[in-house]
Scaffold this motif. Sequence first.
Motif, PDB file in Angstrom:
ATOM      1  N   THR A 151      -2.940   1.811  -4.290  1.00  0.00           N
ATOM      2  CA  THR A 151      -3.335   3.067  -3.454  1.00  0.00           C
ATOM      3  C   THR A 151      -4.830   2.794  -3.351  1.00  0.00           C
ATOM      4  O   THR A 151      -5.738   2.324  -4.276  1.00  0.00           O
ATOM      5  CB  THR A 151      -3.237   4.417  -4.614  1.00  0.00           C
ATOM      6  OG1 THR A 151      -1.844   4.512  -4.771  1.00  0.00           O
ATOM      7  CG2 THR A 151      -3.665   5.673  -3.892  1.00  0.00           C
ATOM      8  N   GLU A 152      -5.231   3.254  -2.032  1.00  0.00           N
ATOM      9  CA  GLU A 152      -6.797   3.069  -1.676  1.00  0.00           C
ATOM     10  C   GLU A 152      -7.214   4.347  -2.305  1.00  0.00           C
ATOM     11  O   GLU A 152      -6.929   5.375  -1.657  1.00  0.00           O
ATOM     12  CB  GLU A 152      -7.016   2.937  -0.329  1.00  0.00           C
ATOM     13  CG  GLU A 152      -6.534   1.472   0.294  1.00  0.00           C
ATOM     14  CD  GLU A 152      -6.491   1.121   1.632  1.00  0.00           C
ATOM     15  OE1 GLU A 152      -7.167   2.262   2.263  1.00  0.00           O
ATOM     16  OE2 GLU A 152      -6.241   0.168   2.367  1.00  0.00           O
ATOM     17  N   ASN A 153      -8.310   4.424  -3.157  1.00  0.00           N
ATOM     18  CA  ASN A 153      -8.934   5.592  -3.752  1.00  0.00           C
ATOM     19  C   ASN A 153      -9.992   5.965  -2.883  1.00  0.00           C
ATOM     20  O   ASN A 153     -10.354   7.087  -2.561  1.00  0.00           O
ATOM     21  CB  ASN A 153      -9.308   5.470  -5.153  1.00  0.00           C
ATOM     22  CG  ASN A 153      -8.211   5.401  -6.023  1.00  0.00           C
ATOM     23  OD1 ASN A 153      -7.064   5.861  -5.649  1.00  0.00           O
ATOM     24  ND2 ASN A 153      -8.215   4.709  -6.997  1.00  0.00           N
TER      25      ASN A 153
ATOM     26  N   VAL B 112       0.857  -1.343   0.187  1.00  0.00           N
ATOM     27  CA  VAL B 112       0.008  -0.086   0.207  1.00  0.00           C
ATOM     28  C   VAL B 112       0.890   1.307   0.206  1.00  0.00           C
ATOM     29  O   VAL B 112       1.851   1.353   0.694  1.00  0.00           O
ATOM     30  CB  VAL B 112      -0.998  -0.148   1.217  1.00  0.00           C
ATOM     31  CG1 VAL B 112      -1.794   1.460   1.471  1.00  0.00           C
ATOM     32  CG2 VAL B 112      -2.081  -1.178   1.062  1.00  0.00           C
ATOM     33  N   GLY B 113       0.541   2.155  -0.724  1.00  0.00           N
ATOM     34  CA  GLY B 113       1.247   3.415  -1.000  1.00  0.00           C
ATOM     35  C   GLY B 113       2.327   3.355  -1.713  1.00  0.00           C
ATOM     36  O   GLY B 113       3.023   4.293  -2.245  1.00  0.00           O
TER      37      GLY B 113
ATOM     38  N   SER C 131      -0.203   0.584  -9.429  1.00  0.00           N
ATOM     39  CA  SER C 131       0.809   1.055 -10.160  1.00  0.00           C
ATOM     40  C   SER C 131       1.257   0.462 -11.508  1.00  0.00           C
ATOM     41  O   SER C 131       2.098   0.990 -12.205  1.00  0.00           O
ATOM     42  CB  SER C 131       2.038   1.427  -9.290  1.00  0.00           C
ATOM     43  OG  SER C 131       2.809   0.243  -8.757  1.00  0.00           O
TER      44      SER C 131
ATOM     45  N   PHE D  59      -9.759   0.885  -5.496  1.00  0.00           N
ATOM     46  CA  PHE D  59      -8.265   1.009  -5.189  1.00  0.00           C
ATOM     47  C   PHE D  59      -7.381   0.852  -6.691  1.00  0.00           C
ATOM     48  O   PHE D  59      -8.063   0.361  -7.692  1.00  0.00           O
ATOM     49  CB  PHE D  59      -7.382  -0.255  -4.452  1.00  0.00           C
ATOM     50  CG  PHE D  59      -7.336  -1.538  -4.811  1.00  0.00           C
ATOM     51  CD1 PHE D  59      -6.219  -1.932  -5.534  1.00  0.00           C
ATOM     52  CD2 PHE D  59      -8.616  -2.618  -4.601  1.00  0.00           C
ATOM     53  CE1 PHE D  59      -6.385  -3.427  -6.254  1.00  0.00           C
ATOM     54  CE2 PHE D  59      -8.349  -3.584  -5.264  1.00  0.00           C
ATOM     55  CZ  PHE D  59      -7.636  -4.195  -5.756  1.00  0.00           C
ATOM     56  N   GLN D  60      -6.437   1.406  -6.577  1.00  0.00           N
ATOM     57  CA  GLN D  60      -5.480   1.612  -7.999  1.00  0.00           C
ATOM     58  C   GLN D  60      -3.969   1.067  -7.710  1.00  0.00           C
ATOM     59  O   GLN D  60      -3.697   0.893  -6.796  1.00  0.00           O
ATOM     60  CB  GLN D  60      -5.330   2.851  -8.437  1.00  0.00           C
ATOM     61  CG  GLN D  60      -4.875   3.433  -9.790  1.00  0.00           C
ATOM     62  CD  GLN D  60      -4.983   4.610 -10.104  1.00  0.00           C
ATOM     63  OE1 GLN D  60      -5.946   5.466  -9.640  1.00  0.00           O
ATOM     64  NE2 GLN D  60      -4.443   4.974 -11.329  1.00  0.00           N
TER      65      GLN D  60
END
Length: 90
Positions: free
Chosen positions: A64-66, A59-60, A74, A71-72
């Motif tokens: 990424t938690e939207n 995470v991060g 990379s 979530f998205q």
Amino acid sequence: MGLSRPSQITKRPDIGGVKELREVNLTSQINGSTQLFTMPLKYKSGSLRVYWNGIRQIVGVTITENTTTTFQTSFTPQDGDYIIVDYYTR
């Protein structure tokens, strides 16, 4: 492929008592171009454990938690890849 596990009841004092750990297979959302995934239920922020082809993502860094339902990544999963998510509901 054996990618599914039944939900588990787990005591997690750090998230406020007894919560149900759920698992969802989001592989059907992979189309070779999407990086945004939608969860079937609202999840507790910070509880996502995303696995891309069996490797847990960070995470991060790689996810990424939207919102509490999306979530998205990379990276862009391709046909033949799979995305499995463990999470706690809100």
